[in-house]
Design a protein around this motif. Structure first.
Motif, PDB file in Angstrom:
ATOM      1  N   GLY A 248      -1.225  16.026  -7.010  1.00  0.00           N
ATOM      2  CA  GLY A 248      -1.523  17.218  -6.226  1.00  0.00           C
ATOM      3  C   GLY A 248      -2.121  16.943  -4.868  1.00  0.00           C
ATOM      4  O   GLY A 248      -2.458  17.883  -4.141  1.00  0.00           O
ATOM      5  N   GLY A 249      -2.222  15.665  -4.454  1.00  0.00           N
ATOM      6  CA  GLY A 249      -2.996  15.334  -3.262  1.00  0.00           C
ATOM      7  C   GLY A 249      -2.259  14.624  -2.150  1.00  0.00           C
ATOM      8  O   GLY A 249      -2.910  14.071  -1.262  1.00  0.00           O
ATOM      9  N   ALA A 250      -0.924  14.640  -2.149  1.00  0.00           N
ATOM     10  CA  ALA A 250      -0.172  14.045  -1.031  1.00  0.00           C
ATOM     11  C   ALA A 250       0.081  15.139  -0.006  1.00  0.00           C
ATOM     12  O   ALA A 250       1.172  15.714   0.089  1.00  0.00           O
ATOM     13  CB  ALA A 250       1.137  13.427  -1.519  1.00  0.00           C
ATOM     14  N   LEU A 251      -0.933  15.445   0.777  1.00  0.00           N
ATOM     15  CA  LEU A 251      -0.938  16.625   1.640  1.00  0.00           C
ATOM     16  C   LEU A 251      -1.125  16.278   3.104  1.00  0.00           C
ATOM     17  O   LEU A 251      -1.517  17.139   3.902  1.00  0.00           O
ATOM     18  CB  LEU A 251      -2.039  17.591   1.171  1.00  0.00           C
ATOM     19  N   LEU A 252      -0.835  15.033   3.478  1.00  0.00           N
ATOM     20  CA  LEU A 252      -0.958  14.583   4.869  1.00  0.00           C
ATOM     21  C   LEU A 252      -2.390  14.731   5.372  1.00  0.00           C
ATOM     22  O   LEU A 252      -2.624  15.004   6.547  1.00  0.00           O
ATOM     23  CB  LEU A 252       0.020  15.337   5.778  1.00  0.00           C
ATOM     24  N   ASP A 253      -3.359  14.517   4.483  1.00  0.00           N
ATOM     25  CA  ASP A 253      -4.762  14.623   4.879  1.00  0.00           C
ATOM     26  C   ASP A 253      -5.129  13.501   5.847  1.00  0.00           C
ATOM     27  O   ASP A 253      -4.842  12.321   5.588  1.00  0.00           O
ATOM     28  CB  ASP A 253      -5.668  14.536   3.653  1.00  0.00           C
ATOM     29  N   PRO A 254      -5.782  13.818   6.968  1.00  0.00           N
ATOM     30  CA  PRO A 254      -6.169  12.771   7.918  1.00  0.00           C
ATOM     31  C   PRO A 254      -7.068  11.702   7.305  1.00  0.00           C
ATOM     32  O   PRO A 254      -6.960  10.531   7.663  1.00  0.00           O
ATOM     33  CB  PRO A 254      -6.893  13.548   9.027  1.00  0.00           C
TER      34      PRO A 254
ATOM     35  N   LEU B  97       0.860  -1.184   0.000  1.00  0.00           N
ATOM     36  CA  LEU B  97       0.000   0.000   0.000  1.00  0.00           C
ATOM     37  C   LEU B  97       0.897   1.235   0.000  1.00  0.00           C
ATOM     38  O   LEU B  97       1.661   1.462   0.944  1.00  0.00           O
ATOM     39  CB  LEU B  97      -0.902  -0.021   1.237  1.00  0.00           C
ATOM     40  N   HIS B  98       0.812   2.022  -1.069  1.00  0.00           N
ATOM     41  CA  HIS B  98       1.711   3.170  -1.233  1.00  0.00           C
ATOM     42  C   HIS B  98       0.924   4.449  -1.438  1.00  0.00           C
ATOM     43  O   HIS B  98      -0.050   4.484  -2.199  1.00  0.00           O
ATOM     44  CB  HIS B  98       2.635   2.949  -2.436  1.00  0.00           C
ATOM     45  N   HIS B  99       1.375   5.521  -0.779  1.00  0.00           N
ATOM     46  CA  HIS B  99       0.761   6.843  -0.931  1.00  0.00           C
ATOM     47  C   HIS B  99       1.826   7.849  -1.346  1.00  0.00           C
ATOM     48  O   HIS B  99       2.944   7.848  -0.822  1.00  0.00           O
ATOM     49  CB  HIS B  99       0.128   7.291   0.386  1.00  0.00           C
ATOM     50  N   GLY B 100       1.481   8.686  -2.315  1.00  0.00           N
ATOM     51  CA  GLY B 100       2.412   9.716  -2.752  1.00  0.00           C
ATOM     52  C   GLY B 100       1.707  10.733  -3.622  1.00  0.00           C
ATOM     53  O   GLY B 100       0.465  10.801  -3.675  1.00  0.00           O
ATOM     54  N   SER B 101       2.500  11.494  -4.356  1.00  0.00           N
ATOM     55  CA  SER B 101       2.022  12.611  -5.158  1.00  0.00           C
ATOM     56  C   SER B 101       1.765  12.173  -6.598  1.00  0.00           C
ATOM     57  O   SER B 101       1.639  10.985  -6.903  1.00  0.00           O
ATOM     58  CB  SER B 101       3.073  13.720  -5.127  1.00  0.00           C
ATOM     59  N   SER B 102       1.738  13.138  -7.500  1.00  0.00           N
ATOM     60  CA  SER B 102       1.533  12.829  -8.910  1.00  0.00           C
ATOM     61  C   SER B 102       2.645  11.942  -9.472  1.00  0.00           C
ATOM     62  O   SER B 102       2.419  11.195 -10.424  1.00  0.00           O
ATOM     63  CB  SER B 102       1.460  14.125  -9.730  1.00  0.00           C
TER      64      SER B 102
END
Length: 394
Positions: free
Chosen positions: A213-219, A175-180
């Motif tokens: 544009g959405g890797a913004l540490l959103d809870p 499971l990976h999270h990042g930007s564009s």
């Protein structure tokens, strides 16, 4: 001569879909989402809403003897006013893990975005049928990877032999999270994004939560990751925080801690990798916000520019250099009590020397060759011997 097929239509549900966290039923088909409905209700950002609906890493997966497959889709074509036309999204069909065909939808809904005016409008379009024929005889595992950067409604799946749910692969879920960059911007194909390439090399099942544009540490993103079953987790943090000019150093550290705390609530002992930004010269020492380079657009190319003042770094504005130092510090401190927490410097994936050889075409996103280089280095550092995701470490 046209070959006639006796088609079997298979409902498109979660049993044959991989890489999506939710499947929305609409009046025209089903729409894969990479954030669950609860998270989507908390999104007030049109860019993130668009990005999470683009199916990076999402694929249909089934077992069949079929030699012909049809997939009806409604693709969303993006048009940026003043920018060059975007290429059509690519659908890739794999048989037993090997590429066996590519297709594209040339028409569909059209989303027109005017970045200078801050407006967007959608025009409905037609359903298109993608056809893959000449597949090998016999029982096989088939995957159809959806375009990583083109929102796609799935209308119908037809095959000339019945479809079954695939056998469990036995591979770990990453499971990976990042930007564009993790989403796959400027990659040519869905299996050519660096996370998809790294997952294939490392023998992992990818769930890609890279959001342009959405890797913004959103809870709500942290909670979605917390609640998603996975064996391996990674978060790539930095570039969107800087180019959105979202927060100052005082807020950044606690936000990173909070994000990691939430992940650990759901995955207390899984290997968890924090990745800092790759080299991006426009933001190495210059804060955001980021802005489109309209001069480049007038010349028929896409470009971006940093508009912040480096003098404000002393007052807490963030640059990639500042963020790399802060992430290294946070992981070092936390790993004293969390031995499965790891850090990877993004410059080890793509640094200044790489930029000199393979510059970012739009000053922000890697090209297909650079996606491959990042993937190869990630696989070596992370899935390779002694790496945090190495088989012997799990």
């Amino acid at each position: 001569m046209t070959t006639r097929h006796d088609w079997t239509t298979t409902p498109i549900g979660t049993d044959i879909l991989r890489g999506a966290l939710d499947l929305e039923q609409t009046g025209r088909g089903v729409l894969p989402h990479r954030l669950p409905a609860r998270a989507r209700r908390q999104i007030a950002d049109g860019q993130l809403a668009m990005a999470e609906s683009q199916p990076a890493g999402v694929r249909l997966a089934f077992r069949t003897r079929a030699t012909a497959v049809e997939l009806d889709v409604v693709a969303t074509k993006r048009v940026y006013v003043g920018a060059p036309p975007r290429p059509d999204g690519v659908y890739e069909l794999l048989v037993d893990g090997r590429l066996a065909g590519r297709a594209g939808a040339s028409d569909g809904d059209t989303l027109t975005i005017d970045m200078s005016a801050g407006t967007a409008r959608t025009r409905p379009g037609p359903v298109e049928t993608l056809r893959f024929t000449g597949l090998p005889d016999g029982e096989k595992d088939v995957e159809i990877w959806l375009p990583h950067d083109e929102t796609t409604l799935l209308v119908a799946l037809r095959t000339d032999a019945p479809v079954r749910t695939p056998r469990p692969s036995g591979r770990p879920v990453w499971l990976h999270h990042g930007s564009s960059i993790s989403h796959g911007s400027n990659a040519a194909t869905p299996t050519g994004t660096w996370p998809a390439l790294a997952a294939a090399s490392g023998g992992a099942e990818l769930i890609n939560m890279g959001f342009g544009g959405g890797a913004l540490l959103d809870p709500f993103t942290a909670r979605a990751m917390r609640d998603t079953p996975a064996d391996l987790l990674s978060v790539k943090i930095g570039i969107n925080i800087v180019n959105a000019d979202l927060m100052r150093l005082r807020a950044f550290g606690p936000a990173v801690h909070g994000f990691l705390d939430t992940l650990r609530d759901g995955h207390p002992t899984a290997p968890l990798l924090v990745i800092s930004p790759i080299c991006c010269p426009i933001h190495e020492n210059t804060p955001g916000p980021l802005a489109p380079d309209f001069t480049a657009m007038s010349e028929g190319r896409v470009g971006f520019m940093a508009t912040g003042d480096p003098a404000e770094v002393a007052a807490g504005k963030l640059t990639l250099t500042v963020i790399r130092d802060e992430l290294a510090r946070i992981v070092k401190e936390r790993s004293a009590t969390d031995p499965q927490l790891h850090h990877l410097d993004g410059l080890d994936l793509y640094g200044a020397d790489d930029h000199a050889e393979l510059p970012l075409p739009d000053d922000l996103h890697p090209d297909p060759a650079t996606h491959r280089r990042i993937a190869e280095r990630f696989a070596r550092h992370v899935f390779g011997r002694g790496g945090p995701f190495a088989a012997q470490e799990r």
